[in-house]
Structures are given as C-alpha cells and as structure tokens.
Design an enzyme around this catalytic site. Structure first.
Site: not given
Length: 404
Positions: A133, A223, A250
C-alpha cells in the site's frame, strides 16, 4: 455534506464527534478515549503539545504559506538542512509535497525520469511487493497491491508496468533475474507493510534487494511514510539499509498538519542537474514547503531527538510483548509485534464487527480493518495507558461471542 474516507456512505454509522484532544486522549461528548492509532499513525507526540502548538502560532504570525515557485523562506531551508544532516548516507536532496501519496508519486516520477535523463528508455517497469500500500493517488495505487483499496484499477485491465513479489528471497532473485533490464525501481514499505495488514518481514530481504539494485542499476525506494520516525523500532529503516530515494510523511510534522518529503541521493539528483531544461523535474505541489508545516516539523524532530524516543519505543515494545504473551483464541491467526506496532490477525473478518464500539465504551479509540485489530500508539503513552489499550484488545476475545 462530508464525504468520509473508506466508507460506503449509505451504511456508515455516525462517527464519534471530537471536541478536544490532549496527550494521548481524544475528548468526545461522552468523555475521553485513548487514541490507539495516533490519527493514522502520525501523532507521535500526542495532541496539543505546547512546543508544536507554539511553533504553528509563531509562524502564523509571520506568514502561513508562500509558494516555492520563484520564492523561498527560512523554515523550508532550515528543514531541508536538518533532514540533510539527520538522514543517513547521501540522502541530501529534499522535494517537499503535501501528502504521503503525492510524495510517492514524486518518487516514482523521479525513478522513471532518472533513466530517461540518462537515455535509457527501456526501464519503464516497477517492482513492488504483494500486499503493498503506497497511497490512493493513481500511480501510488498502481504500485500498490490491495484489492480492498484499489479495485477500481481493474477497469484498466491487467497491470503492464508493475510486478509484485512476496517478501521471499527466492522471489526477489527470480524477479531481478527476469526483469532487471526493464526495471527503473523497486519500491517497498520497509520491514512493516501497514494498510496491507501490518505484515512484518526480515531485514535480510532488504539487504539482498540493495545488493541486486546495485548490481543491475535499479533504484531502491523506501516508502517510510508509515514506518519512519521510529514505528519499526528503528529511527528509519533507511538507517539499516540505504535506499536511493526515501519518502517521509505522517509523523514528519508530528501529525499536526499535512506535509511530506521525497529525499533523493546524489546519483538521482545529478541526473536532473544540468543545462537541459527537459531534464528538470517538472512537478510542483501548491503547498510544498508550507511554512507552517516546515516550522512544526523542525520542532517535531527536536522533540524526537531530545526525548530519546527510540528508548520510549523499545519500552512500548517490551510492554506490548509482555501483555500479549500467551494470548490465544481459535479466531486468532497470529499476533505480530514490531516497535510501536501490534497487530492481531483474525481468521474471519466478521469476528471484529462491533469491536470499535466495544473499545469506545471502554475508553479506547480503535479502528480495525478487514482481519486486523491493531494499535500504533503515540510514543508519549504511559505504561498504564498502553496496558489499558492492550487489555481492551485481549478482552474482546473473551466476550466477543456474547456481545456481537
């Protein structure tokens, strides 16, 4: 009307209304609840942290945003300098954006253009992981591998430029043996795959990936939007295995405001640098380098350093392993723990129906998905608060059959 994320709106139950937040607590009209998922894994310092709040206020008194097209400012320069100093190896060149998904898009665009700029037009394919994801924008969805999130891409037919492999060395070797002349990059969520099910794997896989990428001239992209800033127990997985491109988001701002960065090494940057305007990176998110975001990110990094957060995370993991030791149930497939993450995978997703409300009534906000009950707590959580979160998770398996 608000269109909420990841919801069939016709069937959605009313969301919990938040009136205030402080520390690890969200305040509702009914009382307070511990946020066990850190607002999608970002609020590492907790809510209403006075240092972070003051950073936002001070910058807002000057200006909140100016574009980076033809302009610059001190907060973005200082954040770029700090990341250049703080990140491992020669990850020195920071391209800012406004979200993790966009930062992934930038990384993939960099990898493709890196090869185009060098005159290698054959390298149009990307290697990725199964259960990956990387966000919900289109190229990020394409390199993802989760039909629960990205089924819409089936409208385009079979993927032609992305290949997915499991986190097995044999699959890795085979993929590079077959595809190395066509690959421009290999993108991974290192050690911990988040939305794909909190799947955890060994560092040796990444070490071998680094070797193969070096051998065949393929860029390695990490990532770390979810895994960065300590979530795996490491400051960054990039400290253990060095990628060519690193994506952060984030927790970059302590969860205060949306911001992300794609950081490239010298090899990648140098392929864009020169006299030819067509070799420039033609990308420019409106809010890249936002002054408020850069100011709070700098303070967030200072708190991470000064607060010895890696020790805090080790303690969170120790408590979690102690509290979850011996937890068994016929519905539990596996309990996985790494750093500041714990996941209980159940055999039947329907078994978790009702858990969110169950946890809410016991003072914990949780958001299980599919077959996964999990927690990614703020790093400022106390042992008592963490034990409460884990206790609610364990209690569900004692009473679920009677309350569902």
């Amino acid at each position: 009307m608000i269109w909420y994320p990841y919801q069939q709106m016709k069937k959605m139950k009313a969301p919990y209304k938040i009136t205030d937040a402080e520390g690890v607590y969200l305040y509702t009209e009914d009382g307070k609840i511990i946020d066990s998922v850190s607002s999608w894994w970002s609020v590492i310092h907790g809510y209403k942290h006075p240092v972070l709040t003051e950073a936002i206020k001070e910058q807002a008194d000057r200006f909140s945003h100016v574009m980076l097209g033809g302009l610059t400012h001190e907060p973005v320069r200082r954040l770029a300098d700090k990341l250049e100093e703080w990140l491992p190896g020669d990850l020195d060149y920071c391209f800012f954006s406004d979200s993790g998904s966009v930062a992934v898009e930038v990384a993939l665009k960099m990898a493709l253009q890196y090869n185009v700029n060098r005159g290698d037009l054959k390298r149009t394919k990307v290697l990725s992981l199964t259960h990956a994801y990387h966000g919900d924008t289109f190229k990020a969805m394409e390199v993802g591998d989760d039909e629960d999130y990205h089924f819409i891409l089936e409208a385009y037919g079979e993927k032609k430029n992305v290949f997915h492999i499991p986190t097995k060395r044999e699959a890795l070797e085979e993929a590079f043996d077959k595809l190395h002349e066509e690959l421009n990059c290999f993108i991974v969520e290192p050690l911990l795959q988040g939305a794909g099910g909190m799947r955890m794997y060994d560092i040796s896989f990444l070490q071998r990936a680094r070797e193969l990428c070096d051998r065949y001239g393929v860029l390695l992209i990490f990532d770390e939007v979810a895994t960065g800033f300590g979530r795996t127990g490491n400051r960054f997985v990039a400290d253990l295995v060095l990628p060519d491109i690193l994506v952060l988001g984030k927790a970059l701002t302590g969860g205060y405001i949306g911001h992300a960065v794609t950081v490239a090494n010298h090899k990648v940057y140098d392929s864009f640098y020169g006299e030819d305007p067509q070799k420039a990176l033609m990308h420019g998110p409106t809010f890249m380098g936002n002054a408020l975001a850069c100011s709070v990110a700098l303070k967030s990094i200072e708190l991470f350093e000064a607060g010895d957060y890696l020790s805090r995370i080790r303690r969170i993991e120790e408590i979690t392993r102690r509290e979850m030791k011996g937890v068994e149930h016929e519905q539990i497939r596996e309990v996985r723990i790494m750093g500041g993450c714990v996941c209980v995978e159940v055999r039947d997703a329907s078994y978790l129906q009702g858990f969110q409300q169950f946890a809410y009534e016991r003072g914990v906000f949780s958001r299980p998905f599919l077959n996964y009950m999990y927690a990614m707590v703020p790093y400022v959580i106390t042992e008592e608060e963490l034990s409460k979160v884990l206790g609610v998770m364990k209690e569900w398996f004692d009473v679920a059959d009677s309350v569902r």
